[in-house]
Design a protein around this motif. Sequence first.
Motif, PDB file in Angstrom:
ATOM      1  N   PHE A 158      69.577  24.004  43.148  1.00  0.00           N
ATOM      2  CA  PHE A 158      70.512  23.200  43.942  1.00  0.00           C
ATOM      3  C   PHE A 158      71.359  22.294  43.061  1.00  0.00           C
ATOM      4  O   PHE A 158      72.572  22.167  43.258  1.00  0.00           O
ATOM      5  CB  PHE A 158      69.705  22.374  44.948  1.00  0.00           C
ATOM      6  N   PHE A 159      70.749  21.677  42.060  1.00  0.00           N
ATOM      7  CA  PHE A 159      71.454  20.698  41.229  1.00  0.00           C
ATOM      8  C   PHE A 159      72.298  21.363  40.149  1.00  0.00           C
ATOM      9  O   PHE A 159      73.343  20.851  39.766  1.00  0.00           O
ATOM     10  CB  PHE A 159      70.458  19.722  40.617  1.00  0.00           C
ATOM     11  N   GLU A 160      71.870  22.527  39.643  1.00  0.00           N
ATOM     12  CA  GLU A 160      72.657  23.224  38.635  1.00  0.00           C
ATOM     13  C   GLU A 160      73.948  23.791  39.218  1.00  0.00           C
ATOM     14  O   GLU A 160      74.885  24.098  38.489  1.00  0.00           O
ATOM     15  CB  GLU A 160      71.832  24.340  38.009  1.00  0.00           C
ATOM     16  N   LEU A 161      73.990  23.950  40.558  1.00  0.00           N
ATOM     17  CA  LEU A 161      75.187  24.474  41.213  1.00  0.00           C
ATOM     18  C   LEU A 161      76.093  23.352  41.735  1.00  0.00           C
ATOM     19  O   LEU A 161      76.957  23.596  42.573  1.00  0.00           O
ATOM     20  CB  LEU A 161      74.785  25.396  42.371  1.00  0.00           C
ATOM     21  N   GLY A 162      75.906  22.169  41.224  1.00  0.00           N
ATOM     22  CA  GLY A 162      76.784  21.064  41.609  1.00  0.00           C
ATOM     23  C   GLY A 162      76.174  20.100  42.587  1.00  0.00           C
ATOM     24  O   GLY A 162      76.825  19.142  43.016  1.00  0.00           O
ATOM     25  N   GLY A 163      74.919  20.320  42.964  1.00  0.00           N
ATOM     26  CA  GLY A 163      74.273  19.397  43.875  1.00  0.00           C
ATOM     27  C   GLY A 163      74.020  18.050  43.219  1.00  0.00           C
ATOM     28  O   GLY A 163      73.742  17.972  42.028  1.00  0.00           O
ATOM     29  N   ASP A 164      74.141  16.993  43.988  1.00  0.00           N
ATOM     30  CA  ASP A 164      73.830  15.653  43.502  1.00  0.00           C
ATOM     31  C   ASP A 164      73.124  14.915  44.622  1.00  0.00           C
ATOM     32  O   ASP A 164      72.779  15.493  45.660  1.00  0.00           O
ATOM     33  CB  ASP A 164      75.094  14.910  43.056  1.00  0.00           C
ATOM     34  N   SER A 165      72.865  13.642  44.414  1.00  0.00           N
ATOM     35  CA  SER A 165      72.096  12.883  45.387  1.00  0.00           C
ATOM     36  C   SER A 165      72.776  12.826  46.749  1.00  0.00           C
ATOM     37  O   SER A 165      72.108  12.837  47.784  1.00  0.00           O
ATOM     38  CB  SER A 165      71.848  11.465  44.864  1.00  0.00           C
TER      39      SER A 165
END
Length: 764
Positions: free
Chosen positions: A696-703
Amino acid sequence: MIGYLVNLVGLRLPSSEPEDFGSLVAASRDEVLAAHAHRNVPFEPILARLAAERSAAGKDGIAPLRVTFAWVAAPPALSLPGLATSVEEIANGAAKFDLSLTATPAPEGLSIGIEYDAELFDCSTIARWADACERLLRSGLAEPEQAWGDLDLMSPADRDQLLLRAAGRRVDPTPEMSVIEEVERWSSCQTSAPAVVDGDVVRSYGELSARTNRWARVFEGLGVTAETVVALVLPRGIALVEAAMAVVKAGGAYLPIDPGSPPERMAYMLGDARVRLAVGHGEFGSAVKAISPEDLDVLAADASPAPWRGERSGASLAYVIYTSGSTGRPRGVGLTHEGLANLARWHRSAHELSPADRTTLLAGVGFDASVWEMWGSLTSGASLHVVPADIVLAGQGLWTWLAERGTTVSFLPTPLAEALLETTEPTDHLLRRLLVGGDRLHRGLSGRRFGLWNHYGPTEATVVTTWGPAESSDLPPVGRPIDNFRCYVVDPSGALSLPGTVGELYVGGPGLCRGYVGRPDVTAWHLVPDRWSGQPGARAYRTGDLVRWLESGELSFVGRRDEQVKVRGYRIELGEIESVLLEHSAVEEASALVEGGRLIAFWVARNGSAVGAAELRELAAKRLPDYMIPTSFVALDAMPITQNGKLARRSLAARAASMVSAERPFEAPRSPLEEELAALCGEVLGVDRLGIRDNFFELGGDSLRLVRAVSRVRDSFGVEIAPDQLFKDPTVAGLSLAVGRALVAQAQELEHGTGADEGRGPGG
């Protein structure tokens, strides 16, 4: 004969700006004659040969206009026996191009008609342009040798009206009433009222005054005087508030630093600001004396709690805060007591704060909004409630927390606020105003029990410069200037832009910073004389933001004139990220951009050098705060460039999307639940195809995207998933397991509850 008898001839405008009006006319004449030498070549084949797309978006996503100009000779007189004839213009009701100008010779001079696409332009804008065009021609013909940038496009009355619009409400400051005096005033009249609440710990106004007076005396003994910068390396909490107040009381200025900052970045800020004293836990280098809040309590045990006021004035430094710098190093901005007092006074008045209000301290320690939250609340006599770190990103949990604390006024960074507004608000909350800022607000809010207020302001102007309600607009404006501030929209020549036209925003007022710490050259570039205020020595700050005045008298944000971006509300200079990557000996070129909300870094390795994404990510983590670490690192053989030799950022963005997608092995969903969750997370991330093992985070996900994903799960499945679930396993497969367990637990609870009810029937 009936037909389309118009032949379009493409004109290239003069490539360099002429020095005067006469030169402009001569250059334009040469271009027209050169173009007409090739008038037999149809226009459409020229476009095809150049592969030009007339509808393609240019910089900032704004499509170039299709503008035409036609010189139409006066129609010949028609003489018919026994008939009187005249020419009548017939409008067909549709614009053939975005904007068309037609010039026709007339006995009294020149008649110019304007036809425009009503979906692109307002009638008032076109009327203003027509007036400016006439003024341009008249002043240029009267003085052809006049400098091009000095030609008068605005009437004196229009200029006076524009300057009136540019000025916020004039409010005379209370003599010697700094933020400290304001807080002390409340401490003397409501001693037992809660000032700061952090979990189970409550500081009354009386206790806050006494503790900070004692600490101020300790700071004085440690050498803190006017202009002394003291670093506060503390998490968001009561100790941070007390330390800031004590430093200011001692006459010094505080520098808030997030304890989680990379060590190298923290060391640079401490050295750059010449810090010799830091409040926090741990060591900060041999040149900095470290003292903890607990140590301060011990040293202050015998100190007097009586009011203490160190030497300071309105021009004295109140706090220093660091922002991203384009040269690869963060820049320290020095703000004064005058600006801080003006911010607090405006805040109390504009948002009608009183001791009955309960506000929040939610912004990150290094985010200047925390300055606004702290002093705006305490100078109003309100109670300031510290939002726990695990609640900030809890989505619905944040709503619950706000309702349980009886919060009436709260600030949220714009991206977090937009995520929260996608969730369902509790019916018993007392919130009356939600304040947002730090990034572009994409939609307004209406039909709620509370008002949504949009704010804008650079760090260099003491947090807030403009404000306004965001009620019904799809893209809310950034509002009007706050009290005592001035906002000018300036064109490239340095003149005031006409209302409705885009220019760079210059701001002036008592909240302007003194400058950048140790950077006189940067200070001189950004802080320039304010020649419109009429005040001797007044300055204006060049924000770099592109804006325009709306008919409503509010400012609308358009974009940036440089590569500065906002991520999660934080201001980022892409040059700082690029400079960090270029420090690696194996990196020849580096570039960074934000695309689809994702911060992406690109690099070209030196000949024969080997460096991987993991190595560069590790380097970035050592030097940059977490919000500046790119989510993707993409290796290139060479940087794409435009025909002018500049970096082709749009080409970079397209290449990054395709490369990241191609490098990602795809594992399809195995169940209807995984399929629905993959679609849900893909929509949140803006990814077309999401595999169950994709991170999720490697594809641009953030908090903030995490908050949206958790909120969407609750709305779709009726179960609550803790935000840290995606931190533990940031994949669709992991989320599917969590949702599955929650659904099973929910079903068992319902079944158990039904059985118990049946067992309590008659005779049970």
